[in-house]
Design a protein around this motif. Sequence first.
Motif, PDB file in Angstrom:
ATOM      1  N   TYR A 155       0.824  -1.211   0.000  1.00 45.58           N
ATOM      2  CA  TYR A 155       0.000   0.000   0.000  1.00 45.58           C
ATOM      3  C   TYR A 155       0.857   1.259   0.000  1.00 45.58           C
ATOM      4  CZ  TYR A 155      -3.956   3.040   1.223  1.00 45.58           C
ATOM      5  OH  TYR A 155      -4.921   4.012   1.220  1.00 45.58           O
ATOM      6  N   PHE A 156       1.972   1.231   0.725  1.00 41.39           N
ATOM      7  CA  PHE A 156       2.759   2.455   0.871  1.00 41.39           C
ATOM      8  C   PHE A 156       3.966   2.527  -0.064  1.00 41.39           C
ATOM      9  CE2 PHE A 156       0.428   2.075   4.885  1.00 41.39           C
ATOM     10  CZ  PHE A 156      -0.244   3.287   4.824  1.00 41.39           C
ATOM     11  N   HIS A 186      10.003   0.494  17.384  1.00 40.23           N
ATOM     12  CA  HIS A 186       9.587   0.878  16.038  1.00 40.23           C
ATOM     13  C   HIS A 186       8.691   2.121  16.063  1.00 40.23           C
ATOM     14  CE1 HIS A 186      11.149  -3.034  14.822  1.00 40.23           C
ATOM     15  NE2 HIS A 186      11.077  -2.587  13.582  1.00 40.23           N
ATOM     16  N   ASP A 187       8.654   2.810  14.924  1.00 43.34           N
ATOM     17  CA  ASP A 187       7.706   3.922  14.781  1.00 43.34           C
ATOM     18  C   ASP A 187       6.284   3.399  14.914  1.00 43.34           C
ATOM     19  OD1 ASP A 187       9.513   6.244  13.992  1.00 43.34           O
ATOM     20  OD2 ASP A 187      10.105   4.736  12.530  1.00 43.34           O
ATOM     21  N   LEU A 188       6.025   2.265  14.290  1.00 44.03           N
ATOM     22  CA  LEU A 188       4.746   1.571  14.435  1.00 44.03           C
ATOM     23  C   LEU A 188       5.034   0.089  14.612  1.00 44.03           C
ATOM     24  CD1 LEU A 188       2.527   3.310  11.723  1.00 44.03           C
ATOM     25  CD2 LEU A 188       2.065   3.270  14.181  1.00 44.03           C
ATOM     26  N   PRO A 231      -5.681   2.363   7.201  1.00 44.80           N
ATOM     27  CA  PRO A 231      -6.081   3.763   7.420  1.00 44.80           C
ATOM     28  C   PRO A 231      -5.318   4.433   8.559  1.00 44.80           C
ATOM     29  CG  PRO A 231      -8.017   2.395   7.063  1.00 44.80           C
ATOM     30  CD  PRO A 231      -6.852   1.460   7.176  1.00 44.80           C
ATOM     31  N   TYR A 232      -5.116   3.730   9.665  1.00 41.01           N
ATOM     32  CA  TYR A 232      -4.401   4.338  10.783  1.00 41.01           C
ATOM     33  C   TYR A 232      -2.958   4.650  10.399  1.00 41.01           C
ATOM     34  CZ  TYR A 232      -2.292   5.168  15.310  1.00 41.01           C
ATOM     35  OH  TYR A 232      -1.597   5.751  16.352  1.00 41.01           O
ATOM     36  N   THR A 233      -2.308   3.708   9.737  1.00 44.13           N
ATOM     37  CA  THR A 233      -0.919   3.929   9.309  1.00 44.13           C
ATOM     38  C   THR A 233      -0.839   5.104   8.347  1.00 44.13           C
ATOM     39  OG1 THR A 233      -0.460   1.559   9.574  1.00 44.13           O
ATOM     40  CG2 THR A 233       1.102   2.833   8.260  1.00 44.13           C
ATOM     41  N   ARG A 238       0.775  10.781   7.190  1.00 44.25           N
ATOM     42  CA  ARG A 238       0.382  12.134   6.782  1.00 44.25           C
ATOM     43  C   ARG A 238       0.795  13.166   7.831  1.00 44.25           C
ATOM     44  NH1 ARG A 238      -3.737  13.158   3.040  1.00 44.25           N
ATOM     45  NH2 ARG A 238      -4.319  11.379   1.760  1.00 44.25           N
ATOM     46  N   VAL A 239       0.588  12.837   9.086  1.00 43.35           N
ATOM     47  CA  VAL A 239       0.960  13.754  10.163  1.00 43.35           C
ATOM     48  C   VAL A 239       2.474  13.915  10.226  1.00 43.35           C
ATOM     49  CG1 VAL A 239       1.025  14.022  12.675  1.00 43.35           C
ATOM     50  CG2 VAL A 239      -1.105  13.381  11.539  1.00 43.35           C
ATOM     51  N   PHE A 240       3.190  12.816  10.122  1.00 43.34           N
ATOM     52  CA  PHE A 240       4.652  12.880  10.189  1.00 43.34           C
ATOM     53  C   PHE A 240       5.218  13.674   9.013  1.00 43.34           C
ATOM     54  CE2 PHE A 240       8.866  10.743   9.446  1.00 43.34           C
ATOM     55  CZ  PHE A 240       9.507  11.344  10.511  1.00 43.34           C
ATOM     56  N   ASP A 241       4.648  13.484   7.840  1.00 45.53           N
ATOM     57  CA  ASP A 241       5.124  14.208   6.660  1.00 45.53           C
ATOM     58  C   ASP A 241       4.913  15.713   6.821  1.00 45.53           C
ATOM     59  OD1 ASP A 241       6.231  14.274   4.031  1.00 45.53           O
ATOM     60  OD2 ASP A 241       4.237  14.556   3.199  1.00 45.53           O
TER      61      ASP A 241
END
Length: 698
Positions: A155-156, A186-188, A231-233, A238-241
């Motif tokens: 997806y990413f 980890h970040d996630l 969706p959560y990832t 988006r916020v981190f960017d």
Amino acid sequence: MQSFRTELENPVVEKDIIDLEQKIRAFREGKIHDEKFRSLRLARGVYGQRQPGVQMVRIKLPFGKVTFKQLLRIADVSDEYGSGNLHLTTRQDIQIHYVSLDRTPELWAELERDDITLREACGNTVRNVTSSPDAGINPDELFDVSPYAQAVFKYFLRNPICQEMGRKIKISFSATEKDTAFSYIHDLGFIPKVNEKGERGFKVMFAGGLGAQPFLASVVHNFLPEDQLIPYTESVLRVFDRHGERTNRNKARLKYLVQKLGLEEVTRLIAEEVTANKSKSFEVDLGTVPLPQLPEAIGVPDIRPADEIHYQRWLDTNVFPQKQSGFYGVYIKVPVGDIKTDKARLFVAAIRPYVADEIRITQNQGLLLKFVRAEALIPLYTVLNELDFAVPGFDSVGDITTCPGTDTCNLGIANSMSLAAVLEGVIHEEYPDLIYDKDIKIKISGCMNSCGQHGLAHIGFHGSSVKANGKVVPAVQVMIGGGTVGDGEGRVAERVIKAPTKRAPAILRTVLDDYSSNSGAEESFHQYYDAKGKDHFYQLLKPLADLTALKDEEFVDWGHEETFVTAIGVGECAGVVIDLVATLLLEGEEKLVWANAAFEGKAWSDAIYHAYSVFVNTAKALLLDKSISSSTQTGVIKEFDANFVETGEVVLPSAFSELVLQINKNEPTEEFATAYLEQATQFYSAMRAKREAQVNGN
């Protein structure tokens, strides 16, 4: 290079490779700024090496999965373009070294013949998604996390929201609460859960990280439904960017954004992004990672191991029963993660009759073979032993994780690989029973950046240096007390003392002997460390840190003959001085092309995000022309309002922030994509005309 352009069936991949070739040529001609080219190169898995003029190429293998055919392809590519060696990494990748930059497009094309990518293996992107290597066969797992890891990877990959972030994002999936994929750093990090209704989901660990300043991850969801994983990832990225640091790389990871804004505020910002997400719910296709074809049954062998005791040790430490009845998983210890290509070919030929066609690379730089029948264990052991791949003690005290260190890394201070070999020798020769101890982990990094994961080791070392008698002495920083607790909980090792690296074997002996003599019968290493306290270990090791009576050999690092010098970082190819404002505007134009292409393909969300990037890049260019810089995208938006809109120099129908930040207040529909892309196009055209008029003196 016309030959490979027509041989790839995937036009997206072909375009990527041709683009890399064109960008390399433009860089050689001085048309691309050095820093911009470095960013582009890294996002294609091409990393500068310690040795000038050559590159390390990192191959992205989602959750470490590789087939026989793929491994053989990688071996062929390493022979043709690299040094004939395959290096297994702690992120379940494979690295090839000593590659010419100009040949990297050809190399990539060869790998893609067998569906192997370099894309986003390095750089400020979503790095390789890791998982517990035994996912899918672990007897204790609630469900196989492999399809979920594959879904996140797919997806990413090439997703516009994570192509040029401030820094990298690392994601892991653990198979069970034992957390063997280290969610807490980890970040996630995702740990599988099943709720009282029998529904699948994940415990979510957020904003952890190692590096020079480790942070343990926080729990943000005890149960995130499986359809909300993507969706959560996406919201997090988006916020981190948008809000992440971009100027100071040392403060640009997600953990620092949480430190700066607070977990509650970052969580609020993530929730705000839900409206703009491409996917509000995402059903993961559980069939994307099917179980591999099983090996053919063989008759009961009439052979016995040449060394029954060695075979039993191997069986006890490297083999485990799978959840699939009648089959076994077999771990292979790979010294310092290095496999020569000729050995890789012999290895595949040897194991092919006895194992399924799916190998997993492990986080401690080994390999996992799957679906071995009981009657095939002795024949498999026999062929592995002939290749020195049947060394007992996988993932034990005697199986040390290490990064490449000064062998190839730009940032390496110490030769971590040679030190790991020395310390493994100490364990196997002097403490042979410790091959059965899988509770204590030893990890080594060549510098403080923790690529060898020394920060989560029970006993860790990282490369450093000390001064004595007017000379520089190679040293290790000793770290003790880290490790996995379970279910998202972990510990960061504490810095205890720094000592000459040639004394690392004595340090290891001292700590192990003290643990053996002074711990309780049922006391774990963590309990022992906590009971004794950090100062106990400082006093214990202090005599080994004494620099008053250094021997000549202590001025020489492991694996070297010359006197030690701290040569960190060799320069890469330099570009010429370039108009950075013009470069940023050209990037804006490029993103406008991507936005229109996505729009034509009806990928509304992608078109919108590319349009957002056009706004930000263009504003950043004009701010730079006034010598104004900002370390975040939100900062760029605010500064443009303050220095252009509020002063009347640029007239817009609203504040620039209102115009740009429509992105997270609207659903990604065709209607919004049409309007937003048109606004971005108009803004870019007006700002480019404004800049050209200034340059031309009009």
